[in-house]
Design a protein around this motif. Sequence first.
Motif, PDB file in Angstrom:
ATOM      1  N   SER A  12       0.879  -1.173   0.000  1.00  0.00           N
ATOM      2  CA  SER A  12       0.000   0.000   0.000  1.00  0.00           C
ATOM      3  C   SER A  12       0.908   1.212   0.000  1.00  0.00           C
ATOM      4  CB  SER A  12      -0.918  -0.015   1.230  1.00  0.00           C
ATOM      5  OG  SER A  12      -1.755   1.116   1.251  1.00  0.00           O
ATOM      6  N   ARG A  13       0.996   1.930  -1.114  1.00  0.00           N
ATOM      7  CA  ARG A  13       2.020   2.961  -1.235  1.00  0.00           C
ATOM      8  C   ARG A  13       1.588   4.113  -2.123  1.00  0.00           C
ATOM      9  NH1 ARG A  13       6.640   1.271  -5.085  1.00  0.00           N
ATOM     10  NH2 ARG A  13       5.624   0.206  -6.811  1.00  0.00           N
ATOM     11  N   TYR A  14       2.417   5.145  -2.148  1.00  0.00           N
ATOM     12  CA  TYR A  14       2.179   6.359  -2.937  1.00  0.00           C
ATOM     13  C   TYR A  14       0.838   7.011  -2.593  1.00  0.00           C
ATOM     14  CZ  TYR A  14       6.229   5.206  -5.845  1.00  0.00           C
ATOM     15  OH  TYR A  14       7.510   4.938  -6.289  1.00  0.00           O
ATOM     16  N   VAL A  15       0.541   7.157  -1.313  1.00  0.00           N
ATOM     17  CA  VAL A  15      -0.680   7.856  -0.900  1.00  0.00           C
ATOM     18  C   VAL A  15      -0.602   9.324  -1.308  1.00  0.00           C
ATOM     19  CG1 VAL A  15      -1.976   8.706   1.090  1.00  0.00           C
ATOM     20  CG2 VAL A  15      -1.223   6.318   1.019  1.00  0.00           C
ATOM     21  N   ASP A  16      -1.712   9.824  -1.843  1.00  0.00           N
ATOM     22  CA  ASP A  16      -1.862  11.257  -2.110  1.00  0.00           C
ATOM     23  C   ASP A  16      -3.219  11.680  -1.575  1.00  0.00           C
ATOM     24  OD1 ASP A  16      -1.347  13.888  -3.508  1.00  0.00           O
ATOM     25  OD2 ASP A  16      -3.195  13.261  -4.519  1.00  0.00           O
ATOM     26  N   ILE A  17      -3.295  12.878  -0.998  1.00  0.00           N
ATOM     27  CA  ILE A  17      -4.548  13.407  -0.467  1.00  0.00           C
ATOM     28  C   ILE A  17      -4.839  14.741  -1.143  1.00  0.00           C
ATOM     29  CG2 ILE A  17      -5.840  14.087   1.576  1.00  0.00           C
ATOM     30  CD1 ILE A  17      -4.975  11.176   1.660  1.00  0.00           C
ATOM     31  N   LEU A  18      -6.044  14.871  -1.704  1.00  0.00           N
ATOM     32  CA  LEU A  18      -6.495  16.120  -2.308  1.00  0.00           C
ATOM     33  C   LEU A  18      -7.586  16.733  -1.442  1.00  0.00           C
ATOM     34  CD1 LEU A  18      -6.813  18.220  -4.611  1.00  0.00           C
ATOM     35  CD2 LEU A  18      -8.443  16.627  -5.667  1.00  0.00           C
ATOM     36  N   THR A  19      -7.392  17.973  -1.048  1.00  0.00           N
ATOM     37  CA  THR A  19      -8.392  18.704  -0.266  1.00  0.00           C
ATOM     38  C   THR A  19      -9.313  19.478  -1.204  1.00  0.00           C
ATOM     39  OG1 THR A  19      -6.836  18.970   1.577  1.00  0.00           O
ATOM     40  CG2 THR A  19      -8.740  20.435   1.534  1.00  0.00           C
ATOM     41  N   THR A  20     -10.637  19.269  -1.065  1.00  0.00           N
ATOM     42  CA  THR A  20     -11.620  19.992  -1.871  1.00  0.00           C
ATOM     43  C   THR A  20     -12.647  20.641  -0.944  1.00  0.00           C
ATOM     44  OG1 THR A  20     -13.236  18.180  -2.117  1.00  0.00           O
ATOM     45  CG2 THR A  20     -11.353  18.206  -3.637  1.00  0.00           C
ATOM     46  N   GLY A  21     -13.572  21.384  -1.529  1.00  0.00           N
ATOM     47  CA  GLY A  21     -14.590  22.028  -0.727  1.00  0.00           C
ATOM     48  C   GLY A  21     -15.548  21.060  -0.070  1.00  0.00           C
ATOM     49  N   GLU A  22     -15.684  19.861  -0.638  1.00  0.00           N
ATOM     50  CA  GLU A  22     -16.621  18.858  -0.123  1.00  0.00           C
ATOM     51  C   GLU A  22     -15.967  17.856   0.820  1.00  0.00           C
ATOM     52  OE1 GLU A  22     -16.456  19.637  -3.501  1.00  0.00           O
ATOM     53  OE2 GLU A  22     -18.033  21.102  -3.074  1.00  0.00           O
ATOM     54  N   GLY A  23     -14.662  17.734   0.758  1.00  0.00           N
ATOM     55  CA  GLY A  23     -13.977  16.751   1.585  1.00  0.00           C
ATOM     56  C   GLY A  23     -12.612  16.410   1.016  1.00  0.00           C
ATOM     57  N   LEU A  24     -12.113  15.239   1.356  1.00  0.00           N
ATOM     58  CA  LEU A  24     -10.773  14.824   0.959  1.00  0.00           C
ATOM     59  C   LEU A  24     -10.823  13.571   0.091  1.00  0.00           C
ATOM     60  CD1 LEU A  24      -8.858  15.255   4.343  1.00  0.00           C
ATOM     61  CD2 LEU A  24      -9.059  16.899   2.483  1.00  0.00           C
ATOM     62  N   TYR A  25     -10.060  13.596  -1.014  1.00  0.00           N
ATOM     63  CA  TYR A  25      -9.879  12.421  -1.857  1.00  0.00           C
ATOM     64  C   TYR A  25      -8.527  11.803  -1.532  1.00  0.00           C
ATOM     65  CZ  TYR A  25     -13.700  13.865  -5.003  1.00  0.00           C
ATOM     66  OH  TYR A  25     -14.913  14.210  -5.539  1.00  0.00           O
ATOM     67  N   ALA A  26      -8.515  10.505  -1.287  1.00  0.00           N
ATOM     68  CA  ALA A  26      -7.265   9.771  -1.088  1.00  0.00           C
ATOM     69  C   ALA A  26      -7.070   8.813  -2.253  1.00  0.00           C
ATOM     70  CB  ALA A  26      -7.303   8.989   0.222  1.00  0.00           C
ATOM     71  N   THR A  27      -5.878   8.807  -2.823  1.00  0.00           N
ATOM     72  CA  THR A  27      -5.531   7.839  -3.859  1.00  0.00           C
ATOM     73  C   THR A  27      -4.230   7.158  -3.474  1.00  0.00           C
ATOM     74  OG1 THR A  27      -4.395   9.563  -5.155  1.00  0.00           O
ATOM     75  CG2 THR A  27      -6.682   9.082  -5.725  1.00  0.00           C
ATOM     76  N   TRP A  28      -4.066   5.910  -3.884  1.00  0.00           N
ATOM     77  CA  TRP A  28      -2.834   5.177  -3.619  1.00  0.00           C
ATOM     78  C   TRP A  28      -2.782   3.917  -4.461  1.00  0.00           C
ATOM     79  CZ3 TRP A  28      -7.080   5.113  -0.479  1.00  0.00           C
ATOM     80  CH2 TRP A  28      -7.581   3.890  -0.027  1.00  0.00           C
ATOM     81  N   GLN A  29      -1.596   3.337  -4.564  1.00  0.00           N
ATOM     82  CA  GLN A  29      -1.429   2.039  -5.209  1.00  0.00           C
ATOM     83  C   GLN A  29      -1.696   0.951  -4.178  1.00  0.00           C
ATOM     84  OE1 GLN A  29       2.178   3.345  -8.225  1.00  0.00           O
ATOM     85  NE2 GLN A  29       2.235   1.294  -7.368  1.00  0.00           N
ATOM     86  N   GLN A  30      -2.593   0.038  -4.531  1.00  0.00           N
ATOM     87  CA  GLN A  30      -2.978  -1.015  -3.589  1.00  0.00           C
ATOM     88  C   GLN A  30      -2.648  -2.381  -4.181  1.00  0.00           C
ATOM     89  OE1 GLN A  30      -7.118  -2.374  -3.103  1.00  0.00           O
ATOM     90  NE2 GLN A  30      -6.994  -1.656  -0.972  1.00  0.00           N
ATOM     91  N   GLY A  31      -1.827  -3.158  -3.472  1.00  0.00           N
ATOM     92  CA  GLY A  31      -1.478  -4.492  -3.914  1.00  0.00           C
ATOM     93  C   GLY A  31      -2.696  -5.399  -3.998  1.00  0.00           C
ATOM     94  N   GLN A  32      -2.715  -6.238  -5.036  1.00  0.00           N
ATOM     95  CA  GLN A  32      -3.817  -7.163  -5.259  1.00  0.00           C
ATOM     96  C   GLN A  32      -3.336  -8.605  -5.145  1.00  0.00           C
ATOM     97  OE1 GLN A  32      -7.085  -5.727  -5.967  1.00  0.00           O
ATOM     98  NE2 GLN A  32      -5.834  -4.009  -5.224  1.00  0.00           N
TER      99      GLN A  32
END
Length: 367
Positions: A325-345
Motif C-alpha cells: 500500500s504505497r504512494y498515498v496522495d490526499i487532495l483537499t476539496t470544498g466537499e472533503g478529501l480524496y485519497a488515492t494510492w497504489q494497492q497491492g492485489q
Amino acid sequence: MTTLSLNQDLTAKLTKFGQALVNQEQARVIVPPQQNSTGFWFGGGNMIESVNRDLYVVGRYRNFGDSRTGIGSGERGLELAIFKSEDQGETFNKVASWSKSDLDVEGCPVLSIEGSAIRWTDDGVELYVSTEKDNVGYPAGFEDYLKPGTGVWTIDRLQAKNIEALPGSPVKPFCSNNEPNHLHLKDPFVYEGQEDDAIVFFCTHPFSWSSSNTGFIDSNLQDDGVFGFFPRGESWDVAMTRGTCLVDVPMVGAFEEIDATLVFYDGGECVRDLEQHKTAVTRPRGYSCEELGGLAYFVEGDISQINRISKYAPLFVSPHGTGCSRYVDILTTGEGLYATWQQGQADGSQPLVMNFLSNSEIENILS
C-alpha cells in the motif's frame, strides 16, 4: 529545544483519521494497470481539482522489469499519463500521455518513467516527472557502481497554460544531485503551505541503491535542497522512509486551534524480499516496489520535528497479496478529501485506487 508533539488522545484521532482516508476495504479502482499480474501497476502521482471541479490524476504505467539488471529485463516505467474525471471521480478518461522517448533530455535517453506530480500555478499548470536516464553517469570514484543497462534518477519539469498543452511543452531539468549518498532523485510531490509557498519533496537513493530516503527543495530552486530532515525508522521502516504526501489537518473539532500536518510515507524493512522464519510470526515486511504505508505528523509548521505515529508497524496494509500500500496522495476539496494510492492485489498487480471522506465524516472523526 522543546519537542512539538501531541498527546495520546489527539494522536489517536489522527490515527483514526488516516485510516478513514486510506480505507483499504472501501477503496475502489480508478485506473487499472495494463495487466493483472506481478510487476504491473499505475500510480506514483497525485490528484488536483480544477475551478469547475473536474479532477485530474497523473501517474505512470509500470510493466514488469528488474532494475537490478537494466531495462533489458522488462519495459518497466513505460508511459506517463493524465486522466480526467468530469463526474467527481466516478469515471476517469486519459487526456494526455508521454512515452519514454517523449521525456528524453539533452542527450540522456529515458530508461524508465518514475513518479510524478502536477499542480496549478498562477500561469497555468506545471508537471514534475522523475525518470531514470542513461548517459548521466556516476560521480568520480563511483563509476564502477553503475550497473550496465541502468541509469540515474533525476527530476524534470514541464510548464504550460493548461493541461491540454502540457504534452507539447519542453522537458526541462529541475533537480539532480551528484552526491553519492543522495545520488538518485525520484517520485516528486508538492506541498503548498499556508503561505502559498510550493515545496517539492522527493525520494532519494544512494549510489548503492540500499535505502529510500526523503528530501525537499523550493520549487523556485532558491536553495540547495535538504536531504536529512526525516530519518528512516527503527523497525518495520528501517530500510525505507519515502514521503509521498503532506496534508494539513482540517482545523475542526479537537483540532480547531491546532496547526497540525500529516505526513504519509512508504516504508520497508528490507530492499529485497527476505525469507521469513517458518515457525515465527509472519507479517508483511515491505521491500522495494512492495512498500507498506506509514503515518507521521508535525505541528506549528515545524517540519524539523516529525513525530512517527506508525513506530512499530505499518498503518496502511492492503488485505491482498504482499500487503503493498504505497504512494498515498490526499487532495483537499470544498466537499472533503480524496485519497488515492497504489494497492497491492492478490494477482500481484497494483492499480490506482481511491477513497473519499466528506467534511461531515472528517469533523466526526476529529471531534
